[in-house]
Design a protein around this motif. Structure first.
Motif, PDB file in Angstrom:
ATOM      1  N   CYS A 231       0.893  -1.151   0.005  1.00  0.00           N
ATOM      2  CA  CYS A 231       0.051  -0.235   0.120  1.00  0.00           C
ATOM      3  C   CYS A 231       1.107   1.315  -0.014  1.00  0.00           C
ATOM      4  CB  CYS A 231      -0.768  -0.043   1.415  1.00  0.00           C
ATOM      5  SG  CYS A 231      -2.071  -1.507   1.353  1.00  0.00           S
ATOM      6  N   LEU A 241      -6.723  -0.100  -7.014  1.00  0.00           N
ATOM      7  CA  LEU A 241      -7.701   0.468  -6.076  1.00  0.00           C
ATOM      8  C   LEU A 241      -8.619   1.286  -6.865  1.00  0.00           C
ATOM      9  CD1 LEU A 241      -5.761   1.869  -2.865  1.00  0.00           C
ATOM     10  CD2 LEU A 241      -7.225   0.053  -3.113  1.00  0.00           C
ATOM     11  N   CYS A 256      -5.634  -3.213   0.662  1.00  0.00           N
ATOM     12  CA  CYS A 256      -5.180  -2.222   1.726  1.00  0.00           C
ATOM     13  C   CYS A 256      -6.277  -1.726   2.475  1.00  0.00           C
ATOM     14  CB  CYS A 256      -4.732  -0.770   0.950  1.00  0.00           C
ATOM     15  SG  CYS A 256      -3.208  -1.026  -0.176  1.00  0.00           S
ATOM     16  N   THR A 258      -9.323  -0.925   2.389  1.00  0.00           N
ATOM     17  CA  THR A 258     -10.049   0.294   2.251  1.00  0.00           C
ATOM     18  C   THR A 258     -11.327   0.206   2.468  1.00  0.00           C
ATOM     19  OG1 THR A 258     -10.179  -0.409  -0.131  1.00  0.00           O
ATOM     20  CG2 THR A 258      -8.464   1.455   0.508  1.00  0.00           C
ATOM     21  N   ARG A 259     -11.976  -1.076   2.304  1.00  0.00           N
ATOM     22  CA  ARG A 259     -13.490  -1.126   2.876  1.00  0.00           C
ATOM     23  C   ARG A 259     -13.660  -2.674   2.468  1.00  0.00           C
ATOM     24  NH1 ARG A 259     -17.015   2.258  -1.466  1.00  0.00           N
ATOM     25  NH2 ARG A 259     -15.638   3.831  -0.650  1.00  0.00           N
TER      26      ARG A 259
END
Length: 394
Positions: A231, A241, A256, A258-259
């Motif tokens: 990341c 991403l 990473c 992120t969600r």
């Protein structure tokens, strides 16, 4: 008149031969359990070291899982009607050669397979499901334009470092989770335009080449969680991403952390997802040991009336839904997942297994050593006809 009597006697002999022939054909090995006119045979968890004698030549379903089989070289080739073969959790070091070309479903999970040679699958035009999970595979070789019917390929829990190239182009589901994958060779996925589910979680990916998934136009769901994404390398990870956010497929385990879920489809249908990740059978861990610490013996389900599941039918992606008449050949496989999405977290891409107390149900079709079985109606009918002809003659 004597000629007529001789003809009737010959007819009687033919009927009796037919009756005896039925006795010979309807054989079920004493160590197995059979159903569906003895064409559905379950020999799982019997401690077998070789193929049991007495199998009918026209069997359709054969479950040999959870035994100690090491070599089946050429022993299965003459079962030309066989559709489903389960060799899971044995001691095989290679896929048996010369398997029947009639096979639709081969399951050989939990063995010691190291390679899959091109000749192992070269002539299996009818094969739809191939499960080689939980082995020691490092390399598989497929020949161009072979396995045209193959829709589901499970290579999870092996030792791959690179996503296999030249995979059959009609695949709809590929499971490569729980390997050591660190790269995907550019262009190696371009022919997989029908691929809908792609499981890549629990590997060693740190980054992926730009556009690596662009040709997967049929992709509906992909899992990327539980990988050590780099990341901090902003240039490389930003492209991935961006793709994860913009793709129409559902991305489970966004890079990473992120969600938990990415993709445009998820944004429109939040809360409606039930499919998650594939899991090993509920009663075994990744090396074939049960959750309760016991050996895998006596844990496979017993087959019953064409509706019994093989040792791996409890896995989410291979849950089967069958509506089968025992006199027909057609079996509909629907690859879904029964795993609830509620168990997903941003720090793992594996679903929590259900309670290990859920054990396979054993059907009451055990063949308690009787060996020979004959269809009752057929026997009675032939006997009555034979008696009537006898009275007519005498």
């Amino acid at each position: 008149m004597p000629a007529c009597s001789a003809s009737l006697v010959c007819l009687l002999l033919l009927l009796l031969c037919g009756l005896l022939g039925g006795l010979v054909l309807c054989i079920c090995p004493s160590v197995c359990s059979c159903s569906g006119g003895h064409r559905v045979v379950d020999c799982s968890s019997r401690g077998l070291t070789k193929l049991p004698p007495g199998l009918q030549h026209n069997i359709r379903f054969l479950n040999l899982s959870f035994n100690s089989l090491q070599d089946l070289d050429g022993q299965l080739s003459h079962y030309a009607h066989l559709r489903t073969l389960d060799l899971s959790y044995n001691r095989l070091e290679s896929l048996p050669p010369a398997l029947p070309r009639s096979l639709w479903d081969i399951r050989a999970a939990g063995n010691h397979l190291r390679t899959l040679d091109k000749n192992d699958t070269a002539y299996h035009w009818n094969l739809k499901v191939l499960d080689l999970s939980d082995n020691e595979l490092e390399r598989v070789v497929f020949i161009n334009n072979t396995l045209l019917s193959l829709h589901a390929l499970n290579l999870s829990h092996n030792r791959f470092w690179t996503v296999p190239t030249n995979m059959p182009h009609n695949l709809e589901s590929i499971d490569l989770s729980h390997n050591y994958l660190a790269q995907i060779i550019p262009g190696s996925l371009d022919r997989l335009q029908r691929l809908a589910q792609f499981y890549l979680h629990a590997n060693r990916f740190s980054w992926l080449s730009e556009g690596i998934f662009d040709k997967l136009i049929g992709l509906e769901m992909i899992t990327l969680g539980d990988n050590p994404w780099a990341c901090e390398e902003e240039e490389n990870i930003t492209r991935l991403l961006r793709w994860a956010e913009q793709t129409h497929a559902t991305v489970l385990g966004c890079p990473c952390y992120t969600r938990p879920i990415c993709g445009k489809t998820h944004l429109a249908t939040t809360g409606k997802h039930s499919a998650l990740f594939t899991e090993p059978p509920l009663w075994v861990n990744s090396r074939g040991e049960r959750h309760d610490g016991q050996s895998p013996a006596r844990t496979a389900e017993v087959t019953s009336s064409y509706q019994a599941k093989s040792a791996l039918f409890e896995t989410g992606i291979y849950q089967d839904k069958r509506d089968v008449n025992e006199s027909e050949d057609h079996i509909l496989f629907v690859w879904t997942s029964s795993t609830s999405f509620n168990s997903f977290s941003t720090h793992t891409s594996t679903a929590q297994p259900q309670s290990a107390s859920k054990k396979p149900k054993v059907a009451n079709s055990r063949n308690k050593g009787h060996g020979l079985h004959v269809d009752t109606k057929q026997t009675v009918t032939l006997t009555i006809v034979a008696l009537m002809i006898t009275f007519t003659i005498f």
